[in-house]
Design a protein around this motif. Structure first.
Motif, mmCIF file in Angstrom:
data_model
loop_
_atom_site.group_PDB
_atom_site.id
_atom_site.type_symbol
_atom_site.label_atom_id
_atom_site.label_comp_id
_atom_site.label_asym_id
_atom_site.label_seq_id
_atom_site.Cartn_x
_atom_site.Cartn_y
_atom_site.Cartn_z
ATOM 1 N N ALA A 10 -2.416 4.304 -3.393
ATOM 2 C CA ALA A 10 -3.341 3.194 -3.133
ATOM 3 C C ALA A 10 -4.591 3.659 -2.390
ATOM 4 O O ALA A 10 -5.712 3.279 -2.743
ATOM 5 N N VAL A 11 -4.408 4.496 -1.371
ATOM 6 C CA VAL A 11 -5.560 4.957 -0.592
ATOM 7 C C VAL A 11 -6.415 5.920 -1.416
ATOM 8 O O VAL A 11 -7.640 5.865 -1.379
ATOM 9 N N THR A 12 -5.783 6.781 -2.189
ATOM 10 C CA THR A 12 -6.527 7.714 -3.031
ATOM 11 C C THR A 12 -7.338 6.967 -4.080
ATOM 12 O O THR A 12 -8.463 7.351 -4.395
ATOM 13 N N ARG A 13 -6.787 5.879 -4.593
ATOM 14 C CA ARG A 13 -7.465 5.055 -5.608
ATOM 15 C C ARG A 13 -8.014 3.775 -4.972
ATOM 16 O O ARG A 13 -8.008 2.724 -5.600
ATOM 17 N N ILE A 14 -8.482 3.844 -3.758
ATOM 18 C CA ILE A 14 -8.837 2.671 -2.952
ATOM 19 C C ILE A 14 -9.785 1.706 -3.671
ATOM 20 O O ILE A 14 -9.695 0.500 -3.478
ATOM 21 N N ASP A 65 -1.530 -6.277 0.682
ATOM 22 C CA ASP A 65 -0.696 -6.673 1.815
ATOM 23 C C ASP A 65 0.772 -6.342 1.587
ATOM 24 O O ASP A 65 1.462 -5.901 2.511
ATOM 25 N N ALA A 66 1.254 -6.541 0.370
ATOM 26 C CA ALA A 66 2.670 -6.266 0.072
ATOM 27 C C ALA A 66 2.992 -4.789 0.295
ATOM 28 O O ALA A 66 4.066 -4.455 0.807
ATOM 29 N N LEU A 67 2.085 -3.911 -0.075
ATOM 30 C CA LEU A 67 2.308 -2.481 0.139
ATOM 31 C C LEU A 67 2.278 -2.165 1.628
ATOM 32 O O LEU A 67 3.123 -1.421 2.126
ATOM 33 N N TYR A 68 1.328 -2.738 2.342
ATOM 34 C CA TYR A 68 1.272 -2.541 3.791
ATOM 35 C C TYR A 68 2.595 -2.945 4.429
ATOM 36 O O TYR A 68 3.159 -2.214 5.244
ATOM 37 N N GLU A 69 3.112 -4.112 4.044
ATOM 38 C CA GLU A 69 4.382 -4.599 4.609
ATOM 39 C C GLU A 69 5.541 -3.663 4.253
ATOM 40 O O GLU A 69 6.415 -3.407 5.083
ATOM 41 N N GLU A 70 5.546 -3.159 3.028
ATOM 42 C CA GLU A 70 6.599 -2.217 2.613
ATOM 43 C C GLU A 70 6.550 -0.947 3.459
ATOM 44 O O GLU A 70 7.581 -0.471 3.948
ATOM 45 N N VAL A 71 5.364 -0.404 3.633
ATOM 46 C CA VAL A 71 5.219 0.822 4.419
ATOM 47 C C VAL A 71 5.641 0.575 5.862
ATOM 48 O O VAL A 71 6.349 1.377 6.470
ATOM 49 N N ARG A 72 5.267 -0.559 6.417
ATOM 50 C CA ARG A 72 5.588 -0.873 7.818
ATOM 51 C C ARG A 72 7.083 -1.115 8.036
ATOM 52 O O ARG A 72 7.566 -1.033 9.162
ATOM 53 N N ALA A 110 -7.869 -1.249 -6.171
ATOM 54 C CA ALA A 110 -7.187 -2.467 -5.703
ATOM 55 C C ALA A 110 -7.027 -2.506 -4.197
ATOM 56 O O ALA A 110 -6.298 -3.348 -3.676
ATOM 57 N N GLY A 111 -7.653 -1.578 -3.492
ATOM 58 C CA GLY A 111 -7.481 -1.536 -2.047
ATOM 59 C C GLY A 111 -6.042 -1.176 -1.686
ATOM 60 O O GLY A 111 -5.362 -0.471 -2.427
ATOM 61 N N VAL A 112 -5.600 -1.647 -0.539
ATOM 62 C CA VAL A 112 -4.203 -1.498 -0.120
ATOM 63 C C VAL A 112 -3.662 -2.923 0.010
ATOM 64 O O VAL A 112 -3.942 -3.605 0.998
#
Length: 149
Positions: free
Chosen positions: A94-98, A105-112, A101-103
């Motif tokens: 996600a960050v490499t292809r920012i 919220d669902a991905l942020y929550e998964e990572v956290r 689609a940005g990052v």
């Protein structure tokens, strides 16, 4: 193949600044193999042969199996990556292809779910750092072995 410029010699202060970022990532407390997975996945997405060669060599020295290393590009298709590794690899993509689609919220929550606030910040810095190195290597024409005498 020919190296366009040696960025280390052309702008040593910039090179030292990148090394400081790399030092931060090294000392961030992230698991070393995880950092290498991040570096390899971003380098795959960016098409950076120099960094792929360097970081697969580093991961091999850490004792990673060839089989798992070869499957980093297809990490979603194998059960060999832990939930933490999967979250970090998804964030790397996600960050490499920012710009796509940005990052989300669902991905942020998964990572956290797997990483605390400090670790999340460290993951972001690891991803940003390898993306910086990729862009330097590709734009200056670096290739595996280009600095060997």
């Amino acid at each position: 193949m020919k190296l366009r410029i040696n960025h280390r010699q052309a702008e040593p202060k910039a090179y030292q600044a990148m090394l400081k970022l790399e030092s931060y990532v090294h000392d961030s407390g992230l698991e070393p193999k995880l950092v290498e997975y991040i570096k390899i996945r971003a380098s795959q997405l960016n098409g950076c042969a120099f960094c792929l060669d360097m970081h697969t060599t580093d991961l091999r020295k850490m004792g990673e199996s060839e089989q798992k290393m070869h499957l980093i590009a297809a990490w979603r298709e194998t059960p060999w990556f832990t939930p933490e590794e999967r979250a970090a690899l998804a964030l790397t993509e996600a960050v490499t292809r920012i710009g796509e689609a940005g990052v989300p919220d669902a991905l942020y929550e998964e990572v956290r779910q797997h990483f605390d606030e400090q670790q999340y910040a460290a993951l972001i810095m690891a991803i940003i750092t390898i993306n910086g190195w990729n862009r330097i290597a590709i734009s200056t024409g670096m290739f595996p072995g280009c600095f060997e005498a």
